[in-house]
Design an enzyme around this catalytic site. Structure first.
Site, mmCIF file in Angstrom:
data_model
loop_
_atom_site.group_PDB
_atom_site.id
_atom_site.type_symbol
_atom_site.label_atom_id
_atom_site.label_comp_id
_atom_site.label_asym_id
_atom_site.label_seq_id
_atom_site.Cartn_x
_atom_site.Cartn_y
_atom_site.Cartn_z
ATOM 1 N N ASN A 180 -5.282 -4.222 3.779
ATOM 2 C CA ASN A 180 -4.742 -3.390 4.854
ATOM 3 C C ASN A 180 -3.752 -4.154 5.720
ATOM 4 O OD1 ASN A 180 -4.884 -0.843 6.550
ATOM 5 N ND2 ASN A 180 -5.391 -2.403 8.063
ATOM 6 N N LYS A 222 1.470 -3.033 3.732
ATOM 7 C CA LYS A 222 0.478 -1.961 3.653
ATOM 8 C C LYS A 222 0.434 -1.234 4.988
ATOM 9 C CE LYS A 222 -3.373 0.467 3.318
ATOM 10 N NZ LYS A 222 -3.862 1.281 4.416
ATOM 11 N N SER A 247 1.356 -0.154 -1.020
ATOM 12 C CA SER A 247 -0.060 -0.479 -0.809
ATOM 13 C C SER A 247 -0.699 -0.984 -2.092
ATOM 14 C CB SER A 247 -0.831 0.776 -0.372
ATOM 15 O OG SER A 247 -0.183 1.386 0.695
ATOM 16 N N ASP A 257 2.133 2.297 4.776
ATOM 17 C CA ASP A 257 1.210 3.372 4.379
ATOM 18 C C ASP A 257 0.638 4.056 5.624
ATOM 19 O OD1 ASP A 257 -1.532 4.306 4.058
ATOM 20 O OD2 ASP A 257 -1.677 3.315 2.131
ATOM 21 N N ASN A 258 0.035 3.263 6.507
ATOM 22 C CA ASN A 258 -0.630 3.858 7.667
ATOM 23 C C ASN A 258 0.380 4.613 8.541
ATOM 24 O OD1 ASN A 258 -2.219 1.871 6.480
ATOM 25 N ND2 ASN A 258 -3.308 1.389 8.367
ATOM 26 N N SER A 260 -11.200 14.258 -1.514
ATOM 27 C CA SER A 260 -9.842 13.747 -1.761
ATOM 28 C C SER A 260 -9.429 13.692 -3.224
ATOM 29 C CB SER A 260 -9.696 12.360 -1.132
ATOM 30 O OG SER A 260 -10.569 11.440 -1.766
ATOM 31 N N CYS A 293 1.346 8.414 6.822
ATOM 32 C CA CYS A 293 0.784 9.468 7.673
ATOM 33 C C CYS A 293 1.887 10.317 8.304
ATOM 34 C CB CYS A 293 -0.129 8.866 8.748
ATOM 35 S SG CYS A 293 -1.677 8.244 8.045
ATOM 36 N N GLN A 338 -2.633 -4.302 -3.673
ATOM 37 C CA GLN A 338 -3.985 -4.263 -4.272
ATOM 38 C C GLN A 338 -4.010 -5.037 -5.592
ATOM 39 O OE1 GLN A 338 -6.966 -3.571 -3.592
ATOM 40 N NE2 GLN A 338 -7.057 -1.987 -2.020
ATOM 41 N N HIS A 395 -9.592 7.082 -3.142
ATOM 42 C CA HIS A 395 -9.164 8.471 -3.392
ATOM 43 C C HIS A 395 -8.558 8.664 -4.789
ATOM 44 C CE1 HIS A 395 -9.700 8.783 0.930
ATOM 45 N NE2 HIS A 395 -8.831 7.821 1.115
ATOM 46 N N GLU A 449 -8.800 -1.750 1.106
ATOM 47 C CA GLU A 449 -7.568 -0.999 1.361
ATOM 48 C C GLU A 449 -7.321 -0.649 2.832
ATOM 49 O OE1 GLU A 449 -5.278 0.003 -0.780
ATOM 50 O OE2 GLU A 449 -4.326 1.756 0.092
ATOM 51 N N HIS A 506 -0.760 10.537 0.783
ATOM 52 C CA HIS A 506 0.579 9.954 0.924
ATOM 53 C C HIS A 506 1.376 10.089 -0.370
ATOM 54 C CE1 HIS A 506 -1.071 8.525 4.513
ATOM 55 N NE2 HIS A 506 -1.122 7.236 4.297
ATOM 56 N N HIS A 560 -10.536 7.321 8.852
ATOM 57 C CA HIS A 560 -11.227 7.240 7.563
ATOM 58 C C HIS A 560 -12.512 8.062 7.474
ATOM 59 C CE1 HIS A 560 -11.715 5.515 3.601
ATOM 60 N NE2 HIS A 560 -13.017 5.483 3.852
ATOM 61 N N SER A 609 -13.935 8.334 -6.231
ATOM 62 C CA SER A 609 -13.170 8.606 -5.024
ATOM 63 C C SER A 609 -13.953 8.066 -3.833
ATOM 64 C CB SER A 609 -12.979 10.110 -4.871
ATOM 65 O OG SER A 609 -11.712 10.381 -4.340
ATOM 66 N N ASP A 629 -11.978 1.200 -0.681
ATOM 67 C CA ASP A 629 -11.202 1.848 0.375
ATOM 68 C C ASP A 629 -12.205 2.440 1.365
ATOM 69 O OD1 ASP A 629 -9.659 3.440 2.017
ATOM 70 O OD2 ASP A 629 -8.548 4.399 0.398
#
Ligand code: NAI
Length: 475
Positions: free
Chosen positions: A223, A228, A404, A232-233, A79, A237, A408, A51, A198, A396, A343, A74, A137
């Site tokens: 991930n 991560k 995250s 992040d998740n 996104s 969210c 990476q 993204h 990701e 996010h 996703h 992306s 990703d």
């Protein structure tokens, strides 16, 4: 420099937001400082498919600061933040008339043909060289390279995979135009030292490819770094699901009945956020452990069929397909909001919805559509069924993405500098690096860590410096 973005004149605005984001991304900025002299990514040619947001701009410029050459797209048609894409192309030292940044091929609202064209452009390096690293990703860049190489090896059209048949048509069409005796895709695959992935869905694809003996290069599963997926998740969210709903509809969430399909990391964050807004939240699950967790966390757990007619807001978080079907949607309340934060867009059966006889789709504004059934009732579908937090809002916030993306960058350094240590397969980062990522984010939040005494460390069987948990610990 070749690139394709919506509007380079947005670069100044993008740069201002990048500067604000840098302050909120302490992990990435610390990594820049730590490795500035060493330049561990010198010689790395990284093709990124993730993204194209402001946070990603800080990631891209970190990779460049460590010596990498980068080309970017992306990983979703909706996104891209166009000001972020413009700022990355112009670069910190360039101008609109003389861009000096990174080639980006991304704009908000691509068609599927454009999306795969962009992916192809970022995989073609000037001077007929390809990338030697992928940062992915969802796995689309990895998929294109693998399918291209498969096509060239077999001399026959590769089989379509899971997902939208229309999209597979676009992919196969692109490959048919680009495979040839020069074996372009096979050469790209050979050059690639590895991919860092990701998200849950991309990781799932990698494990499947490896299981079937199809994976052509090593992969690091970013991930499943704790810093991560458990951040992040979940917390990402928790923030951006509400942002997506608000920007798309501005419907009051308090008092409404919200259904969250799936209670994994993303589902946990979404259910928590909706409850925080005062919604009465119902969870659906297929896994007894997650179902029990949801119940213990105080949520009603039942099937979608049971509650499809009483809920006001639906959020699918499963990474699975056909979770919300056209039949479900036909039974929903008037103006129920239907959204997906997983996703891919096939969590909601958008193709099936479009085929309902007599259904009428109308655009309220970009990424917000009403679908009216022949009986007169309508539902509101966000981001055409694609991930709503990036389609309807800006994804996010920076701080969580710093976690995250620090993973990476570390994963890219690992694979690029220690290629021989990673066999073809799917690897996770060692725990001391996961702990390092968390450590880099403590100061910014004023967190004071307790230090183990040597005796305490011996008593619980760890080093004073960590790692503090065995690999199987679940957090
Ligand atoms: P997860 O595997 O932790 O959770 C998914 C949950 O859905 C599991 O507990 C599974 O048992 C459940 N599930 C599967 N099929 C189901 C069905 N038919 N009905 C109800 N529940 C079902 O995965 P995670 O990390 O939560 O990710 C979910 C999706 O979100 C993935 O596609 C991932 O790539 C994506 N993702 C999206 C983000 C965003 O910003 N939009 C951020 C991070 C991940």
């Amino acid at each position: 420099m070749d690139f394709k973005v919506a509007d380079l004149s947005l670069a100044a605005f993008g740069r201002k937001e990048i500067q604000l984001a840098e302050h909120e991304m302490p992990g990435l900025m610390a990594v820049r400082k730590e490795y500035a002299a060493v330049q561990p990514l010198r010689g790395a040619k990284i093709m990124g498919s993730l993204h194209m947001t402001i946070q990603t701009a800080v990631l891209i410029e970190t990779l460049v600061a460590l010596g990498a050459e980068v080309r970017w797209v992306s990983c979703n048609i909706f996104s891209t933040q166009d000001h972020a894409a413009a700022a990355v192309v112009v670069g910190p030292n360039g101008t609109v008339d003389n861009p000096q940044g990174v080639p980006v091929f991304a704009w908000k609202g691509e068609t599927l043909e454009e999306y795969w064209w962009c992916t192809e452009q970022a995989l073609i390096w000037p001077g007929d060289e390809g990338p030697n690293m992928i940062l992915d990703d969802g796995g689309d860049a990895t998929l294109l390279v693998h399918k291209g190489a498969e096509y060239e090896k077999a001399g026959a059209v590769p089989s379509a995979g899971e997902g939208d048949p229309e999209e597979w048509h676009v992919i196969i069409d692109l490959l048919s135009r680009t495979v040839g005796p020069e074996k372009r895709w096979s050469k790209i695959a050979e050059r690639i030292k590895g991919v860092t992935e990701e998200t849950t869905t991309g990781v799932h694809r990698l494990y499947e490819m490896h299981k079937n003996g199809q994976l052509l290069f090593p992969a690091i599963n970013v991930n499943d770094s704790v810093t991560k997926s458990k951040f992040d998740n979940k917390y990402g969210c928790r923030h951006s699901v509400i942002d997506g709903l608000n920007r798309a509809t501005d419907v009051l969430i308090g008092g409404k009945v919200a259904v969250v399909a799936g209670y994994g990391d993303v589902g946990k964050g979404c259910a928590d956020a909706l409850r925080g807004q005062g919604a009465r939240v119902i969870v659906t699950e297929i896994d007894p452990i997650c179902a029990l967790q949801a119940a213990m966390d105080g949520f009603q757990v039942t099937t979608l069929d049971e509650v499809v007619g009483i809920a006001d807001i639906f959020v699918s978080t499963t990474g699975n397909f056909d979770v919300i079907t056209a039949d479900h949607m036909s039974k929903m309340k008037h103006q129920a909001i239907v959204s997906n934060i997983g996703h891919f867009d096939n969590e909601i059966d958008m193709a099936g919805l479009a085929k309902v006889p007599g259904i009428v789709k109308e655009e309220v504004k970009p990424q917000v559509h009403t679908w009216t059934f022949p009986d007169g009732h309508s539902i509101i579908v966000l981001a055409e069924g694609r991930l709503m937090n990036l389609g309807c809002a800006t994804g996010h916030p920076s701080f969580v993405m710093s976690n995250s993306f620090t993973n990476q960058v570390i994963a890219q350094i690992e694979l690029f500098t220690k290629t021989d240590e990673y066999a073809i397969g799917v690897h996770v980062l060692p725990k001391h690096l996961d702990e390092k990522v968390a450590r880099l984010h403590l100061d910014a939040l004023g967190i004071k860590l307790t230090t183990l005494t040597k005796a305490q460390a011996e008593y619980i069987g760890v080093d004073v410096e960590g790692p503090y948990k065995p690999d199987h610990y679940r957090y």
